[in-house]
Design an enzyme around this catalytic site. Structure first.
Site, mmCIF file in Angstrom:
data_model
loop_
_atom_site.group_PDB
_atom_site.id
_atom_site.type_symbol
_atom_site.label_atom_id
_atom_site.label_comp_id
_atom_site.label_asym_id
_atom_site.label_seq_id
_atom_site.Cartn_x
_atom_site.Cartn_y
_atom_site.Cartn_z
ATOM 1 N N LYS A 89 0.836 -1.202 0.000
ATOM 2 C CA LYS A 89 0.000 0.000 0.000
ATOM 3 C C LYS A 89 0.874 1.257 0.000
ATOM 4 O O LYS A 89 1.820 1.364 0.801
ATOM 5 C CB LYS A 89 -0.855 0.036 1.263
ATOM 6 C CG LYS A 89 -2.160 -0.713 1.181
ATOM 7 C CD LYS A 89 -2.880 -0.576 2.508
ATOM 8 C CE LYS A 89 -4.344 -0.792 2.405
ATOM 9 N NZ LYS A 89 -5.006 -0.624 3.717
HETATM 10 C C1 E4P Z 1 -8.593 -0.002 4.116
HETATM 11 O O1 E4P Z 1 -7.753 -0.497 3.398
HETATM 12 C C2 E4P Z 1 -8.264 0.951 5.186
HETATM 13 O O2 E4P Z 1 -7.045 0.599 5.745
HETATM 14 C C3 E4P Z 1 -9.285 1.000 6.277
HETATM 15 O O3 E4P Z 1 -10.496 0.454 5.851
HETATM 16 C C4 E4P Z 1 -9.431 2.391 6.863
HETATM 17 O O4 E4P Z 1 -10.500 2.393 7.755
HETATM 18 P P1 E4P Z 1 -10.789 3.539 8.816
HETATM 19 O O5 E4P Z 1 -11.396 4.697 8.111
HETATM 20 O O6 E4P Z 1 -11.737 2.898 9.766
HETATM 21 O O7 E4P Z 1 -9.468 3.896 9.436
#
Ligand code: E4P
Length: 235
Positions: A89
């Site tokens: 990522k």
């Molecule tokens: C997805 O890949 C993200 O890491 C995650 O869903 C972020 O979620 P949040 O908004 O609850 O931090």
């Protein structure tokens, strides 16, 4: 591949993976911190390798922890070497809007064949540009978009249309799940994948009215069994 699990918790991953209902796992530094991963990069490597082994060949996303251009590439190449099913990522831009990241994404995908998940995006147009940069996955944060007062479904409809129109390879992941309804709603709007927190998956599976119905079946099954035993005793 509709459902990924958004967690770094091995027990939860094992539970839902054994059910056959997840097709990948996503993590981020915040998730790993919450899960109590310690020991710096070695601790992260150990946890991610365990997850990758548990769900192989399903993809496991792990995020770089820097915004320095060269260091992002170094960490991405290192993380990608941890297992065959790793996806790295990279955020859409830096913490102050720095613009190095898409170039890094393009270089990693095109030159090094590293699968990239471009993350922390809030709009269809951000995701579209990440798709043009060759990202394997583009991640939009549905719950955060909705919390800002916009409906992420509108972004998903626009984005899916653009990806299909220009035959771009990127798959849309929508994360940041907040409600049980998010999964079918966001898939229906055009997301390829929703990455779901474990508690929401529980919330989808377990329904109060199903519970009541199952209790009725078991109660009546026990009565049938008792009647059968009583009849046998009389004969
Ligand atoms: C997805 O890949 C993200 O890491 C995650 O869903 C972020 O979620 P949040 O908004 O609850 O931090």
């Amino acid at each position: 591949m509709p459902i990924f699990l958004d967690t770094g918790n091995l027990k939860e991953i094992d539970l839902f993976h054994r059910m056959g209902i997840i097709r990948g796992v996503t993590t981020n530094p915040t998730i790993l911190l919450k899960e109590g991963v310690t020991g710096g990069i070695q601790g992260i490597e150990a946890r991610i390798k365990e997850i990758a082994r548990l769900v192989a060949p399903l993809p496991v996303s792990v995020e770089v922890m820097t915004n320095d251009r060269d260091e992002m590439i170094r960490q991405a190449l290192m993380m990608f070497s941890w297992a065959e099913n790793i996806v790295v990522k990279i955020t859409i831009h830096g913490p102050e809007g720095e613009l190095d990241n898409l170039e890094v994404v393009h270089e990693l995908e095109a030159k090094h064949n590293v699968r990239i998940n471009v993350t922390a995006m809030m709009s269809a147009q951000q995701c579209f540009l990440a798709a043009l940069a060759d990202a394997t996955y583009v991640s939009i944060f549905g719950g955060r978009v909705n919390n800002m007062g916009y409906n992420v479904c509108e972004e998903l409809i626009k984005l899916r249309k653009l990806l299909d129109q220009f035959t771009l390879k990127s798959q849309i992941i929508v994360g940041s799940t907040r409600e049980v309804l998010n999964v079918v709603e966001w898939l229906g709007a055009g997301a390829h994948i929703v990455t779901v927190i474990p508690d929401l998956l529980r919330g989808i599976i377990v329904h109060p009215y199903s519970k009541e119905t199952i209790q009725m079946f078991l109660r009546d099954g026990a009565k049938l069994e008792a009647m059968f035993k009583a009849n046998n005793a009389l004969e």
